[in-house]
Scaffold this motif. Structure first.
Motif: not given
Length: 187
Positions: A57-58, A106, A117, A119, A125-127, A129
């Motif tokens: 991920g991030g 990422l 994935v 986002i 969400c998987d990543v 923000l």
């Protein structure tokens, strides 16, 4: 007829400027290992930062290695930290109030173990923000035939890859993605 192509040096690849998958992640891991070996990090801090790095991920490179005060006699570590900073492109300096934020990294799995994935801003969400310019479900990344394909999910503020607005495109290592105002560098 036997070809002597094995004996001749290979031509320089036209895409030699493209980084290999996981290059940034490997450099950060080397800096963390060296900092731990030299006593700059406690075992708990080293394990926590390594877990963050390997979780995928991030990844915030400045958050992982930016606070390490490298000693002058440890020039290889300083060179590694400088190469990571130049790889990312920008480094946020806490002493300057108007400095632009650093791009998050990422870290994608290029082995194919993870096939999708999601986002966005939504907690599912998987990543995730936290920038309000990012839609709740902004983009989907799909791993297909050894490549990551980005698909914009009709986001409000759009998606840019290396400065160009896109709806769908292939991602490569060192690609800069902008989801609304949030910036991510692909590794």
């Amino acid at each position: 007829m036997v070809s002597d192509s094995l004996d001749t040096p290979s031509r320089v690849r036209e895409t030699s400027w493209v980084f290999g998958a996981g290059t940034s992640q490997s450099q950060i891991a080397r800096v963390l290992n060296a900092a731990y070996a030299n006593g700059l990090l406690s075992q708990d801090t080293f394990l926590r930062r390594t877990d963050q790095l390997l979780a995928g991920g991030g990844v915030d490179p400045v958050g992982l290695v930016g606070d390490l005060k490298l000693r002058h006699k440890r020039a290889p570590l300083a060179d590694a930290a400088a190469s990571i900073a130049s790889l990312i492109g920008r480094v946020a300096r806490p002493s300057v109030a108007d400095a632009p934020p650093v791009c998050a990294l990422l870290a994608l799995d290029w082995s194919g173990a993870q096939s999708e994935v999601l986002i966005g801003r939504h907690r599912g969400c998987d990543v995730v923000l936290v920038d309000l310019s990012v839609s709740r479900r902004h983009v989907r990344l799909v791993f297909r035939d050894g490549r990551w394909i980005l698909q914009d999910l009709d986001s409000t503020n759009g998606t840019r890859v290396n400065g160009c607005r896109v709806g769908r495109c292939e991602l490569r290592p060192a690609t800069l993605m902008m989801l609304g105002r949030a910036e991510l560098t692909v590794d």
